[in-house]
Design a protein around this motif. Sequence first.
Motif, PDB file in Angstrom:
ATOM      1  N   MET A  56      10.211  -2.118 -10.591  1.00 51.82           N
ATOM      2  CA  MET A  56      10.812  -3.359 -11.091  1.00 51.82           C
ATOM      3  C   MET A  56       9.752  -4.430 -11.321  1.00 51.82           C
ATOM      4  SD  MET A  56      14.451  -3.713  -9.096  1.00 51.82           S
ATOM      5  CE  MET A  56      13.939  -3.182  -7.472  1.00 51.82           C
ATOM      6  N   GLY A  57      10.036  -5.290 -12.285  1.00 54.57           N
ATOM      7  CA  GLY A  57       9.173  -6.431 -12.553  1.00 54.57           C
ATOM      8  C   GLY A  57       9.743  -7.692 -11.931  1.00 54.57           C
ATOM      9  N   ASN A  58       9.061  -8.797 -12.150  1.00 52.71           N
ATOM     10  CA  ASN A  58       9.477 -10.059 -11.540  1.00 52.71           C
ATOM     11  C   ASN A  58      10.718 -10.663 -12.185  1.00 52.71           C
ATOM     12  OD1 ASN A  58       7.365 -10.303 -13.641  1.00 52.71           O
ATOM     13  ND2 ASN A  58       7.706 -12.490 -13.436  1.00 52.71           N
ATOM     14  N   HIS A  59      11.201 -10.096 -13.278  1.00 47.51           N
ATOM     15  CA  HIS A  59      12.445 -10.596 -13.890  1.00 47.51           C
ATOM     16  C   HIS A  59      13.619  -9.633 -13.709  1.00 47.51           C
ATOM     17  CE1 HIS A  59      10.397 -13.989 -15.599  1.00 47.51           C
ATOM     18  NE2 HIS A  59       9.544 -13.213 -16.223  1.00 47.51           N
ATOM     19  N   ASP A  60      13.424  -8.565 -12.972  1.00 44.32           N
ATOM     20  CA  ASP A  60      14.498  -7.574 -12.782  1.00 44.32           C
ATOM     21  C   ASP A  60      15.392  -7.994 -11.629  1.00 44.32           C
ATOM     22  OD1 ASP A  60      13.719  -5.908 -14.879  1.00 44.32           O
ATOM     23  OD2 ASP A  60      12.236  -4.888 -13.635  1.00 44.32           O
ATOM     24  N   LEU A  72      14.993   6.912 -11.209  1.00 44.90           N
ATOM     25  CA  LEU A  72      14.469   6.891  -9.841  1.00 44.90           C
ATOM     26  C   LEU A  72      13.512   5.725  -9.646  1.00 44.90           C
ATOM     27  CD1 LEU A  72      14.211   8.353  -7.066  1.00 44.90           C
ATOM     28  CD2 LEU A  72      12.278   9.617  -8.077  1.00 44.90           C
ATOM     29  N   ASP A  73      13.818   4.858  -8.668  1.00 43.82           N
ATOM     30  CA  ASP A  73      12.944   3.756  -8.288  1.00 43.82           C
ATOM     31  C   ASP A  73      11.801   4.325  -7.450  1.00 43.82           C
ATOM     32  OD1 ASP A  73      11.721   1.455  -7.335  1.00 43.82           O
ATOM     33  OD2 ASP A  73      13.539   0.614  -6.447  1.00 43.82           O
ATOM     34  N   ILE A  74      10.550   4.141  -7.908  1.00 45.66           N
ATOM     35  CA  ILE A  74       9.416   4.727  -7.186  1.00 45.66           C
ATOM     36  C   ILE A  74       8.566   3.670  -6.481  1.00 45.66           C
ATOM     37  CG2 ILE A  74       9.347   6.802  -8.616  1.00 45.66           C
ATOM     38  CD1 ILE A  74       6.876   5.562 -10.057  1.00 45.66           C
ATOM     39  N   HIS A  75       9.079   2.456  -6.309  1.00 41.91           N
ATOM     40  CA  HIS A  75       8.328   1.410  -5.608  1.00 41.91           C
ATOM     41  C   HIS A  75       7.973   1.866  -4.202  1.00 41.91           C
ATOM     42  CE1 HIS A  75       6.902  -2.363  -4.143  1.00 41.91           C
ATOM     43  NE2 HIS A  75       7.986  -2.639  -3.440  1.00 41.91           N
ATOM     44  N   ARG A  76       6.681   1.791  -3.876  1.00 44.05           N
ATOM     45  CA  ARG A  76       6.152   2.154  -2.562  1.00 44.05           C
ATOM     46  C   ARG A  76       6.449   3.614  -2.223  1.00 44.05           C
ATOM     47  NH1 ARG A  76       8.394  -2.747   0.914  1.00 44.05           N
ATOM     48  NH2 ARG A  76       7.691  -1.430   2.613  1.00 44.05           N
ATOM     49  N   ARG A  77       6.475   4.459  -3.255  1.00 44.92           N
ATOM     50  CA  ARG A  77       6.724   5.889  -3.060  1.00 44.92           C
ATOM     51  C   ARG A  77       5.684   6.697  -3.828  1.00 44.92           C
ATOM     52  NH1 ARG A  77      12.808   7.350  -4.407  1.00 44.92           N
ATOM     53  NH2 ARG A  77      12.075   9.328  -3.590  1.00 44.92           N
ATOM     54  N   ILE A  78       5.446   7.889  -3.345  1.00 43.45           N
ATOM     55  CA  ILE A  78       4.624   8.861  -4.053  1.00 43.45           C
ATOM     56  C   ILE A  78       5.546  10.000  -4.436  1.00 43.45           C
ATOM     57  CG2 ILE A  78       2.640  10.405  -3.916  1.00 43.45           C
ATOM     58  CD1 ILE A  78       1.721   8.587  -1.505  1.00 43.45           C
ATOM     59  N   VAL A  79       5.625  10.283  -5.720  1.00 45.57           N
ATOM     60  CA  VAL A  79       6.478  11.361  -6.208  1.00 45.57           C
ATOM     61  C   VAL A  79       5.610  12.334  -6.999  1.00 45.57           C
ATOM     62  CG1 VAL A  79       8.600   9.977  -6.261  1.00 45.57           C
ATOM     63  CG2 VAL A  79       7.126  10.072  -8.288  1.00 45.57           C
ATOM     64  N   SER A  80       6.108  13.547  -7.126  1.00 43.65           N
ATOM     65  CA  SER A  80       5.382  14.560  -7.889  1.00 43.65           C
ATOM     66  C   SER A  80       6.262  15.031  -9.044  1.00 43.65           C
ATOM     67  CB  SER A  80       5.027  15.739  -6.981  1.00 43.65           C
ATOM     68  OG  SER A  80       4.329  16.728  -7.706  1.00 43.65           O
ATOM     69  N   GLY A  88       4.143   4.397  -7.261  1.00 43.40           N
ATOM     70  CA  GLY A  88       4.716   3.201  -7.868  1.00 43.40           C
ATOM     71  C   GLY A  88       4.579   1.966  -6.988  1.00 43.40           C
ATOM     72  N   LEU A  89       4.245   0.834  -7.606  1.00 39.50           N
ATOM     73  CA  LEU A  89       4.159  -0.450  -6.909  1.00 39.50           C
ATOM     74  C   LEU A  89       4.759  -1.528  -7.821  1.00 39.50           C
ATOM     75  CD1 LEU A  89       0.556  -0.014  -5.529  1.00 39.50           C
ATOM     76  CD2 LEU A  89       2.639  -0.120  -4.141  1.00 39.50           C
ATOM     77  N   ALA A  90       5.874  -2.095  -7.412  1.00 41.87           N
ATOM     78  CA  ALA A  90       6.626  -3.038  -8.244  1.00 41.87           C
ATOM     79  C   ALA A  90       6.117  -4.461  -8.090  1.00 41.87           C
ATOM     80  CB  ALA A  90       8.108  -2.971  -7.866  1.00 41.87           C
ATOM     81  N   GLY A  91       6.587  -5.326  -8.988  1.00 36.02           N
ATOM     82  CA  GLY A  91       6.459  -6.761  -8.819  1.00 36.02           C
ATOM     83  C   GLY A  91       5.181  -7.384  -9.328  1.00 36.02           C
ATOM     84  N   SER A  92       5.165  -8.712  -9.206  1.00 36.19           N
ATOM     85  CA  SER A  92       4.033  -9.522  -9.648  1.00 36.19           C
ATOM     86  C   SER A  92       3.513 -10.342  -8.476  1.00 36.19           C
ATOM     87  CB  SER A  92       4.471 -10.466 -10.776  1.00 36.19           C
ATOM     88  OG  SER A  92       5.306 -11.494 -10.262  1.00 36.19           O
ATOM     89  N   ARG A  93       2.451 -11.088  -8.739  1.00 34.02           N
ATOM     90  CA  ARG A  93       1.937 -12.025  -7.741  1.00 34.02           C
ATOM     91  C   ARG A  93       2.991 -13.097  -7.469  1.00 34.02           C
ATOM     92  NH1 ARG A  93      -3.871 -12.431  -7.102  1.00 34.02           N
ATOM     93  NH2 ARG A  93      -3.440 -14.366  -6.006  1.00 34.02           N
ATOM     94  N   TRP A  94       3.046 -13.577  -6.223  1.00 35.72           N
ATOM     95  CA  TRP A  94       3.963 -14.636  -5.843  1.00 35.72           C
ATOM     96  C   TRP A  94       3.579 -15.913  -6.596  1.00 35.72           C
ATOM     97  CZ3 TRP A  94       4.331 -19.525  -4.208  1.00 35.72           C
ATOM     98  CH2 TRP A  94       5.545 -19.935  -3.633  1.00 35.72           C
ATOM     99  N   TYR A  95       4.593 -16.552  -7.226  1.00 36.73           N
ATOM    100  CA  TYR A  95       4.321 -17.823  -7.899  1.00 36.73           C
ATOM    101  C   TYR A  95       5.430 -18.842  -7.724  1.00 36.73           C
ATOM    102  CZ  TYR A  95       7.185 -15.798 -11.656  1.00 36.73           C
ATOM    103  OH  TYR A  95       8.196 -15.208 -12.369  1.00 36.73           O
ATOM    104  N   VAL A 127      -0.951   5.821 -11.246  1.00 41.02           N
ATOM    105  CA  VAL A 127      -0.401   4.668 -10.528  1.00 41.02           C
ATOM    106  C   VAL A 127       0.433   3.885 -11.530  1.00 41.02           C
ATOM    107  CG1 VAL A 127      -0.903   2.541  -9.277  1.00 41.02           C
ATOM    108  CG2 VAL A 127      -2.358   4.553  -8.947  1.00 41.02           C
ATOM    109  N   VAL A 128       1.674   3.557 -11.154  1.00 43.48           N
ATOM    110  CA  VAL A 128       2.581   2.787 -12.005  1.00 43.48           C
ATOM    111  C   VAL A 128       2.825   1.445 -11.320  1.00 43.48           C
ATOM    112  CG1 VAL A 128       4.883   2.690 -13.047  1.00 43.48           C
ATOM    113  CG2 VAL A 128       3.707   4.902 -12.803  1.00 43.48           C
ATOM    114  N   THR A 129       2.471   0.361 -12.006  1.00 41.30           N
ATOM    115  CA  THR A 129       2.659  -0.977 -11.449  1.00 41.30           C
ATOM    116  C   THR A 129       3.324  -1.862 -12.498  1.00 41.30           C
ATOM    117  OG1 THR A 129       0.524  -1.851 -12.220  1.00 41.30           O
ATOM    118  CG2 THR A 129       0.537  -0.718 -10.091  1.00 41.30           C
ATOM    119  N   HIS A 130       3.789  -3.004 -12.064  1.00 44.61           N
ATOM    120  CA  HIS A 130       4.228  -3.995 -13.045  1.00 44.61           C
ATOM    121  C   HIS A 130       3.038  -4.878 -13.428  1.00 44.61           C
ATOM    122  CE1 HIS A 130       6.637  -6.634 -15.417  1.00 44.61           C
ATOM    123  NE2 HIS A 130       6.362  -7.679 -14.650  1.00 44.61           N
ATOM    124  N   ALA A 131       2.381  -5.453 -12.437  1.00 39.80           N
ATOM    125  CA  ALA A 131       1.235  -6.325 -12.692  1.00 39.80           C
ATOM    126  C   ALA A 131      -0.046  -5.494 -12.832  1.00 39.80           C
ATOM    127  CB  ALA A 131       1.079  -7.319 -11.539  1.00 39.80           C
TER     128      ALA A 131
END
Length: 197
Positions: A56-60, A72-80, A88-95, A127-131
């Motif tokens: 997910m991104g910061n607007h989801d 499948l949400d893969i935030h903070r997960r390792i999938v094969s 996967g690592l979601a989100g943006s910097r805190w603002y 690696v899948v990230t938003h930011a």
Amino acid sequence: MKILVVADAVVPELAEDHKDSPDIQGVELIISCGDLPPEYLTLLSKRTGVPVYYVMGNHDIRYEASPPEGCLDIHRRIVSYHGFRILGLAGSRWYNGGVNQYTEAQMRNFIFRLWFGLWRIKGIDIVVTHAPPRKIGDAEDPCHRGFRCFRGLVKRYQPAYLLHGHIHALFHDDSERVHQLGNTRIINCYGWYILNV
């Protein structure tokens, strides 16, 4: 393997089947780097019949109440998937304290907690990230600064790819999307991008 990566902007031609649709024949996996309506991911899943992994991104803000179907949400997960190890690592910097915003320390802690899984599987391929990583295709405003800890993650585990969104840019050529950090190709997947691995 052909992977369709989407982020930040709904591309109607991807969700519909008409003469102007991009060529997504043969796509085996869809990855979303965030800031897309859950209904869009559901449409892509149903149209292609392939797995959809997302962060997910910061607007989801609607995903908890209405997650995308068949995805499948893969935030903070390792999938094969077919032998490819994906983190996967979601989100943006805190603002401003909104959803899916993290401080540098929080994101570094998320990565630290994954160390045993990364050690056990001997690294990652994608690696899948938003930011983005800091100073690699990011911006200087507080919302669009990347994470410094992503640079450390890339240097330590040397994945083949880091895929991100968040930075809205129009590209005349796909080569403009790509940065290199060591052996890792860092790709801004704003809109859509086809990755062949």
